[in-house]
Design an enzyme around this catalytic site. Structure first.
Site, mmCIF file in Angstrom:
data_model
loop_
_atom_site.group_PDB
_atom_site.id
_atom_site.type_symbol
_atom_site.label_atom_id
_atom_site.label_comp_id
_atom_site.label_asym_id
_atom_site.label_seq_id
_atom_site.Cartn_x
_atom_site.Cartn_y
_atom_site.Cartn_z
ATOM 1 N N HIS A 154 4.033 -8.043 5.377
ATOM 2 C CA HIS A 154 3.814 -7.239 6.590
ATOM 3 C C HIS A 154 2.337 -7.135 6.954
ATOM 4 O O HIS A 154 1.995 -6.810 8.078
ATOM 5 C CB HIS A 154 4.367 -5.824 6.399
ATOM 6 N N HIS A 185 -5.883 -2.302 4.418
ATOM 7 C CA HIS A 185 -5.055 -3.372 4.973
ATOM 8 C C HIS A 185 -5.256 -3.367 6.493
ATOM 9 O O HIS A 185 -5.972 -2.506 7.016
ATOM 10 C CB HIS A 185 -3.576 -3.155 4.604
ATOM 11 N N HIS A 187 -3.814 -4.416 10.732
ATOM 12 C CA HIS A 187 -2.783 -4.661 11.743
ATOM 13 C C HIS A 187 -3.463 -5.458 12.858
ATOM 14 O O HIS A 187 -4.578 -5.116 13.261
ATOM 15 C CB HIS A 187 -2.236 -3.331 12.279
ATOM 16 N N GLU A 197 -2.967 -0.382 16.042
ATOM 17 C CA GLU A 197 -1.828 0.537 16.074
ATOM 18 C C GLU A 197 -2.147 1.725 16.975
ATOM 19 O O GLU A 197 -1.384 2.077 17.858
ATOM 20 C CB GLU A 197 -1.504 1.006 14.655
ATOM 21 N N HIS A 210 -7.042 -0.055 8.064
ATOM 22 C CA HIS A 210 -6.659 1.244 7.514
ATOM 23 C C HIS A 210 -7.145 1.337 6.078
ATOM 24 O O HIS A 210 -6.697 0.572 5.225
ATOM 25 C CB HIS A 210 -5.132 1.420 7.552
ATOM 26 N N THR A 295 2.410 4.316 8.816
ATOM 27 C CA THR A 295 2.934 3.611 9.997
ATOM 28 C C THR A 295 3.956 2.540 9.626
ATOM 29 O O THR A 295 4.341 1.738 10.476
ATOM 30 C CB THR A 295 1.789 2.969 10.810
ATOM 31 N N THR A 296 4.380 2.518 8.361
ATOM 32 C CA THR A 296 5.474 1.635 7.931
ATOM 33 C C THR A 296 6.472 2.493 7.155
ATOM 34 O O THR A 296 6.097 3.540 6.620
ATOM 35 C CB THR A 296 4.966 0.511 7.011
#
Ligand SMILES: *[C@@H]1O[C@H](CO)[C@@H](O)[C@H](O)[C@H]1NC(C)=O
Ligand SMILES: *[C@@H]1O[C@H](CO)[C@@H](O)[C@H](O)[C@H]1NC(C)=O
Length: 350
Positions: A154, A185, A187, A197, A210, A295-296
């Site tokens: 992801h 990590h 996005h 995000e 993040h 957010t996951t």
């Protein structure tokens, strides 16, 4: 009934009843209307005032760090659920998938909660905090023993292995205790008009980092992630460096080619490690703060978000190093969750 923990409270209550019929009537009518507001339960999370007093400045008065854990225990309930083990959750970012973001609540009901992330950050409606405690990040130049880089299907995740070195610690600002660095990590988007995000005043950036920290009151990230004050995440946007497509501004993106396949990992050995400073530089930017979630999935609502208003820089070449990564279903791109409702939360601008 926890209202009267010790007999003195009952005496005091009776005394107040005797002295002031009027204020007593107000007290009991409030009690009858909403007993939950008197007896502390997890429902306190529904009340935004639980996190921030009506006057944010009152919340920001300097207090000595030693008394912080005691204060916390007085009024912060603890969620009884334990975090699930990090088994590979079968979620996708494709809104049309049966495991896509609109259906994440079927993977974990907590993804359907009312205090989810990411959100739209609106400069003109944020509550400006005037008397702020500085946000501090210590250990920002410390070098870890190694860095584990993972393509977890992801995202690309960098987890530092500290062993005997002191870990970076985040404190101050909206945080009441010290938060220990765990991992960072990213996005990102399939093109540079999407990817982040959070959205800042209508603008979506191509990349968002993040940096995940956990509350030092708990023994580990796993333990902390289920606690209301368990997690703090620092989010920073990146914008495209316009003067050069090919320049390598973030040398660490070079390592991404080692984890192109989903569920692969690579260990960056000591000689190649880099401190957090090399990734994010000084933390002297104004920032938004609000209470939200991971957010996951499992989308735990245990995150104090700190999102910088000033973006970092990335080149298109570096963005393509991210876009070359693969997930189980194809290129790993557009791995950002859609915006969530603010509901009754307040967003502060520090
Ligand atoms: C931001 O807040 C202002 C003031 O409340 C409002 O007028 C505006 O529509 C908001 N912008 C967005 C993008 O929600
Ligand atoms: C960028 O990607 C998004 C998401 O895939 C897509 O909706 C949008 O049309 C793309 N924009 C451009 C300029 O290609």
């Amino acid at each position: 009934m926890q209202l009267f923990k010790w007999p003195g409270q009952l005496v005091l209550f009776n005394f107040l009843m005797f002295m002031s019929w009027r204020s007593c009537r107000e007290y009991s009518s409030r009690f009858q209307r909403d007993p939950q507001s008197v007896i502390s339960t997890n429902d306190d999370r529904r009340n935004p005032d639980f996190y921030f007093p009506a006057d944010p400045e009152a919340d920001l008065a300097e207090s000595s760090p030693e008394e912080i854990p005691l204060q916390r225990q007085k009024y912060r309930p603890v969620i009884a659920t334990t975090p699930r083990p990090a088994a590979a959750p079968a979620f996708s970012y494709n809104p049309k998938d049966k495991n896509g973001p609109p259906n994440w609540n079927r993977i974990d009901a907590r993804c359907g909660g009312r205090y989810q992330s990411p959100i739209l950050l609106n400069t003109s409606s944020a509550l400006v905090v005037n008397r702020k405690r500085p946000l501090r990040l210590t250990g920002i130049t410390n070098l870890p023993e190694s860095i584990r880089l993972q393509n977890d299907g992801h995202s690309a995740k960098f987890t530092y292995n500290w062993r005997n070195v002191e870990r970076p610690v985040l404190s101050g600002g909206p945080l009441k205790t010290k938060y220990i660095f765990e991992q960072f990590h990213f996005h990102w988007g399939s093109n540079s008009s999407v990817g982040s995000e959070h959205v800042l005043d209508q603008q979506r950036y191509p990349l968002e980092i993040h940096l995940v920290f956990y509350n030092g009151l708990y023994g580990s990230f796993q333990e902390a992630s289920g606690q209301v004050d368990g997690i703090a995440v620092v989010g920073l946007f990146y914008e495209i460096y316009k003067h050069s497509v090919n320049e390598q501004l973030n040398t660490w993106t070079f390592f991404l080619y080692n984890v192109i396949q989903p569920n692969s990992e690579y260990t960056i050995s000591f000689v190649d490690t880099f401190p957090l400073y090399e990734v994010i530089g000084d933390i002297e930017w104004p920032y938004f703060s609000y209470e939200g979630s991971l957010t996951t999935p499992p989308c735990l609502e245990t995150v104090t978000w700190i999102v910088a208003t000033k973006p970092l820089l990335v080149t298109e070449k570096e963005m393509n190093q991210f876009r070359r990564l693969r997930s189980a279903t194809g290129p790993m791109v557009d791995n950002y969750r859609p915006l969530q409702k603010l509901n009754h939360r307040r967003v502060f601008l520090y």
